[in-house]
Scaffold this motif. Structure first.
Motif, mmCIF file in Angstrom:
data_model
loop_
_atom_site.group_PDB
_atom_site.id
_atom_site.type_symbol
_atom_site.label_atom_id
_atom_site.label_comp_id
_atom_site.label_asym_id
_atom_site.label_seq_id
_atom_site.Cartn_x
_atom_site.Cartn_y
_atom_site.Cartn_z
ATOM 1 N N TYR A 96 18.132 28.791 87.442
ATOM 2 C CA TYR A 96 18.364 27.355 87.258
ATOM 3 C C TYR A 96 19.846 27.057 87.454
ATOM 4 O O TYR A 96 20.710 27.642 86.800
ATOM 5 N N PHE A 97 20.146 26.147 88.383
ATOM 6 C CA PHE A 97 21.520 25.742 88.657
ATOM 7 C C PHE A 97 21.611 24.220 88.715
ATOM 8 O O PHE A 97 20.659 23.564 89.147
ATOM 9 N N HIS A 98 22.764 23.697 88.322
ATOM 10 C CA HIS A 98 23.102 22.339 88.693
ATOM 11 C C HIS A 98 23.692 22.397 90.092
ATOM 12 O O HIS A 98 24.328 23.389 90.470
ATOM 13 N N PHE A 99 23.505 21.358 90.893
ATOM 14 C CA PHE A 99 23.965 21.371 92.278
ATOM 15 C C PHE A 99 25.438 21.750 92.387
ATOM 16 O O PHE A 99 25.821 22.556 93.245
ATOM 17 N N GLU A 100 26.275 21.201 91.520
ATOM 18 C CA GLU A 100 27.718 21.453 91.595
ATOM 19 C C GLU A 100 28.037 22.928 91.376
ATOM 20 O O GLU A 100 28.994 23.454 91.943
ATOM 21 N N GLU A 101 27.240 23.603 90.567
ATOM 22 C CA GLU A 101 27.516 25.015 90.271
ATOM 23 C C GLU A 101 27.225 25.911 91.463
ATOM 24 O O GLU A 101 27.783 27.012 91.565
ATOM 25 N N LEU A 102 26.393 25.459 92.378
ATOM 26 C CA LEU A 102 25.986 26.297 93.504
ATOM 27 C C LEU A 102 26.574 25.831 94.833
ATOM 28 O O LEU A 102 26.761 26.646 95.744
ATOM 29 N N CYS A 103 26.867 24.549 94.961
ATOM 30 C CA CYS A 103 27.319 24.022 96.251
ATOM 31 C C CYS A 103 28.673 23.321 96.207
ATOM 32 O O CYS A 103 29.192 22.945 97.267
ATOM 33 N N ASP A 104 29.242 23.134 95.031
ATOM 34 C CA ASP A 104 30.568 22.528 94.929
ATOM 35 C C ASP A 104 31.630 23.553 94.566
ATOM 36 O O ASP A 104 32.760 23.195 94.255
ATOM 37 N N ARG A 105 31.279 24.813 94.614
ATOM 38 C CA ARG A 105 32.208 25.907 94.368
ATOM 39 C C ARG A 105 32.376 26.703 95.652
ATOM 40 O O ARG A 105 31.534 26.628 96.543
ATOM 41 N N PRO A 106 33.448 27.494 95.773
ATOM 42 C CA PRO A 106 33.675 28.269 97.003
ATOM 43 C C PRO A 106 32.707 29.436 97.142
ATOM 44 O O PRO A 106 33.061 30.603 96.980
ATOM 45 N N LEU A 160 14.287 28.931 92.904
ATOM 46 C CA LEU A 160 15.500 28.237 92.492
ATOM 47 C C LEU A 160 15.165 26.830 92.013
ATOM 48 O O LEU A 160 14.506 26.064 92.716
ATOM 49 N N ALA A 161 15.602 26.506 90.800
ATOM 50 C CA ALA A 161 15.537 25.131 90.306
ATOM 51 C C ALA A 161 16.935 24.548 90.452
ATOM 52 O O ALA A 161 17.892 25.064 89.862
ATOM 53 N N LEU A 162 17.061 23.485 91.236
ATOM 54 C CA LEU A 162 18.362 22.905 91.560
ATOM 55 C C LEU A 162 18.387 21.447 91.113
ATOM 56 O O LEU A 162 17.589 20.630 91.584
ATOM 57 N N GLU A 163 19.318 21.121 90.231
ATOM 58 C CA GLU A 163 19.369 19.786 89.644
ATOM 59 C C GLU A 163 20.412 18.906 90.318
ATOM 60 O O GLU A 163 21.524 19.334 90.598
ATOM 61 N N ASP A 164 20.023 17.652 90.622
ATOM 62 C CA ASP A 164 20.934 16.602 91.104
ATOM 63 C C ASP A 164 21.522 16.867 92.485
ATOM 64 O O ASP A 164 22.746 16.894 92.651
ATOM 65 N N VAL A 165 20.680 17.037 93.489
ATOM 66 C CA VAL A 165 21.163 17.121 94.866
ATOM 67 C C VAL A 165 21.558 15.711 95.306
ATOM 68 O O VAL A 165 20.740 14.792 95.258
ATOM 69 N N PRO A 166 22.806 15.512 95.753
ATOM 70 C CA PRO A 166 23.263 14.153 96.077
ATOM 71 C C PRO A 166 22.986 13.782 97.528
ATOM 72 O O PRO A 166 22.623 14.621 98.351
ATOM 73 N N ILE A 167 23.159 12.510 97.843
ATOM 74 C CA ILE A 167 23.187 12.071 99.235
ATOM 75 C C ILE A 167 24.531 12.489 99.815
ATOM 76 O O ILE A 167 25.572 12.321 99.180
ATOM 77 N N PHE A 168 24.513 13.052 101.031
ATOM 78 C CA PHE A 168 25.723 13.623 101.601
ATOM 79 C C PHE A 168 26.439 12.630 102.509
ATOM 80 O O PHE A 168 25.819 11.785 103.163
ATOM 81 N N GLY A 169 27.756 12.769 102.549
ATOM 82 C CA GLY A 169 28.578 11.920 103.401
ATOM 83 C C GLY A 169 29.947 12.535 103.557
ATOM 84 O O GLY A 169 30.149 13.738 103.322
ATOM 85 N N LEU A 170 30.902 11.718 103.930
ATOM 86 C CA LEU A 170 32.260 12.204 104.152
ATOM 87 C C LEU A 170 32.877 12.773 102.882
ATOM 88 O O LEU A 170 33.619 13.761 102.920
ATOM 89 N N SER A 171 32.555 12.166 101.749
ATOM 90 C CA SER A 171 33.177 12.566 100.479
ATOM 91 C C SER A 171 32.731 13.944 100.007
ATOM 92 O O SER A 171 33.437 14.590 99.227
ATOM 93 N N ASN A 172 31.573 14.419 100.429
ATOM 94 C CA ASN A 172 31.080 15.735 99.988
ATOM 95 C C ASN A 172 30.582 16.563 101.178
ATOM 96 O O ASN A 172 29.584 17.262 101.076
ATOM 97 N N ARG A 173 31.301 16.488 102.281
ATOM 98 C CA ARG A 173 30.891 17.206 103.502
ATOM 99 C C ARG A 173 30.836 18.711 103.282
ATOM 100 O O ARG A 173 29.921 19.382 103.756
ATOM 101 N N THR A 174 31.833 19.268 102.573
ATOM 102 C CA THR A 174 31.845 20.715 102.334
ATOM 103 C C THR A 174 30.614 21.149 101.547
ATOM 104 O O THR A 174 29.999 22.187 101.838
ATOM 105 N N ALA A 175 30.230 20.360 100.552
ATOM 106 C CA ALA A 175 29.022 20.671 99.770
ATOM 107 C C ALA A 175 27.787 20.592 100.650
ATOM 108 O O ALA A 175 26.833 21.369 100.480
ATOM 109 N N ALA A 176 27.789 19.672 101.614
ATOM 110 C CA ALA A 176 26.660 19.555 102.536
ATOM 111 C C ALA A 176 26.518 20.819 103.378
ATOM 112 O O ALA A 176 25.404 21.314 103.601
ATOM 113 N N TYR A 177 27.640 21.356 103.852
ATOM 114 C CA TYR A 177 27.603 22.606 104.612
ATOM 115 C C TYR A 177 27.012 23.734 103.766
ATOM 116 O O TYR A 177 26.193 24.527 104.242
ATOM 117 N N ARG A 178 27.439 23.806 102.511
ATOM 118 C CA ARG A 178 26.924 24.874 101.646
ATOM 119 C C ARG A 178 25.437 24.677 101.374
ATOM 120 O O ARG A 178 24.679 25.651 101.312
#
Length: 502
Positions: free
Chosen positions: A353-363, A379-397
């Motif tokens: 179980y992960f929050h989205f930030e713990e898995l995709c907002d870290r390096p 995998l249980a993943l909480e709070d996947v956001p809509i992607f855009g310019l502000s979170n492009r790196t997280a989108a790649y991950r």
């Protein structure tokens, strides 16, 4: 009868594994929508047209398919992906499908025949090949430079998402003799292995040459799935790595969403990557798979675990608890390459179980995700956001995460701000951005366009991710996942029985 086999090879279309459904390019794309009652994002439209592909030679093929399958094990003793396809059709394991894949199957059969004919010259037989260590090979080459290009060119298959690239390559790979030096691996995993080997040979004058020697000693025929270059480190070493591999006689079979000339488009220092594209086209036959259908979106999706609405975290936790049963979820850690460890907030019974930030907002990257799914199947993943310019790196991950999950046939439970299509609605390619109509309202321009992300690599990758998220939510995918778990659970019982009997 040889004429019959040649006719089958030339005209038989390849199909998809889809149990009781048959699709072709004439089918209309289905309308999908959120279904809160079924707690699933997609349902197939009930009045959709599903048609069988009718190639001009279809009736002739039907008449001779049984004979062709019999000849496979009979007087001609022929094999290969096309013949295996015939056998599966005759056995009822496959149904006729997309004629757009016909040329691809012919290319794979041609390559298979050339490899069989030149097996000795290509040094494919692992038992007939000298077992030199990579470093010894490198030292020997210092005194006697050796270049031995394979007499057979490889194959680079590219096309849109869901066109059957992976299935076709697996069909080809499964037909190759077991004694051959061959490897089938996802491109992400392949590059992780390369970087790990480079670390091991740190300090050598040309570690890439040593690594290429080791790889070609182990596997002269490389089948790489989902060839996609987004990392500048990978881009800078690919040219020299494959120049060494090809000079050692390596043969590449690869699938990709991108044509060779479109690889790493717009990437940093791309001019240093261009020689690799030239080498790739020189050593491989480039073949496009054309299809108007994304087969992954055709599966029925009535029992998925993709919940639209970030307020549904309570439901996600409830589903997670149901899956782990009586086990207690506790913090855990998994080992990844080069001694690193990934911290898992909660894990139990093969579920993490992960929050989205713990898995995709870290390096984190592919290595961490591969390590995660070596230990966990869900995998249980909480709070996947809509992607855009502000979170492009997280989108790649997130794209990489979904790729790794799909490769490992892992199960996904998640809450998200929108459907897969909505998640990537603000991610566009340069061409898409140029075609976008200007907003007439300054308010809409501020709210929508300010977060538009113009990124070619991500813009092309998003279609694959949308498609895979859709399939991973389908009934068929979840059934396959359940079967995989059942097989793994039976394996220890089988091993214990063998130990007891001995």
């Amino acid at each position: 009868m040889r004429t019959v086999i040649r006719a089958v090879r030339q005209f038989r279309p390849v199909s998809r594994y889809r149990r009781n459904l048959v699709y072709d390019g004439s089918m209309r794309r289905q309308d999908f929508g959120s279904n809160v009652n079924h707690r699933s994002i997609y349902n197939l439209s009930s009045n959709s047209d599903i048609c069988q592909c009718r190639h001009p030679w279809h009736m002739i093929q039907r008449a001779i398919s049984t004979d062709a399958a019999e000849l496979t094990n009979g007087e001609l003793n022929v094999r290969g992906p096309l013949i295996e396809y015939e056998r599966r059709v005759s056995a009822g394991e496959l149904l006729d499908g997309d004629a757009c894949q016909l040329g691809t199957l012919g290319e794979l059969q041609r390559l298979y025949d050339e490899l069989v004919e030149n097996a000795e010259a290509c040094r494919l037989d692992r038992y007939a090949t000298s077992e030199k260590a990579g470093r010894s090979r490198w030292l020997w080459s210092r005194f006697i430079p050796q270049t031995s290009y394979a007499p057979v060119k490889g194959l680079y298959l590219y096309g849109g998402v869901g066109t059957g690239k992976t299935m076709l390559m697996d069909l080809f790979f499964d037909q190759l003799p077991s004694n051959w030096r061959k490897k089938r691996i996802h491109f992400h995993d392949f590059m992780l292995n390369v970087h790990s080997r480079l670390q091991k040979h740190k300090g050598v004058a040309d570690p890439l040459e040593v690594v290429a020697g080791e790889i070609s000693d182990e596997s002269i025929l490389l089948c790489l799935d989902e060839f996609m270059v987004t990392d500048v480190a990978d881009a800078l070493i690919l040219n020299r790595l494959f120049r060494h591999l090809f000079s050692n006689g390596a043969i590449l079979v690869s699938t990709s969403n991108r044509a060779p000339d479109k690889l790493y488009e717009g990437g940093l220092q791309r001019d240093l990557f261009l020689p690799f594209i030239a080498t790739l086209k020189e050593r491989c036959v480039v073949h496009e798979i054309g299809s108007a259908v994304d087969y992954r979106k055709m599966t029925s999706a009535e029992q998925g675990f993709y919940f639209v609405g970030r307020h549904l975290s309570g439901l996600l936790k409830q589903k997670f608890q149901q899956l782990i049963g009586e086990h207690e979820a506790i913090p855990q850690e998994v080992e990844v390459v080069m001694g690193r460890k990934l911290q898992v907030p909660l894990g139990a019974n093969g579920c993490a179980y992960f929050h989205f930030e713990e898995l995709c907002d870290r390096p984190l990257g592919a290595a961490d995700y591969f390590g995660l799914f070596k230990k966990f199947h869900t995998l249980a993943l909480e709070d996947v956001p809509i992607f855009g310019l502000s979170n492009r790196t997280a989108a790649y991950r997130f794209v990489t995460l979904v790729d790794v999950m799909y490769e490992n046939r892992a199960r996904l439970l998640c809450t998200a701000e929108g459907t897969p299509v909505e998640l990537f609605d603000r991610i566009v390619t340069i061409a898409d951005a140029q075609q976008m109509a200007p907003r007439t309202s300054s308010r809409s321009r501020k709210s929508d366009d300010s977060d538009i992300c113009v990124d070619n690599e991500l813009g092309f990758a998003k279609d694959r991710t949308i498609s895979r998220l859709t399939e991973m939510n389908s009934k068929e995918y979840l059934e396959q996942h359940a079967e995989m778990l059942a097989e793994k659970q039976q394996q220890p019982l089988h091993d214990n029985a063998l130990e007891s009997s001995s």
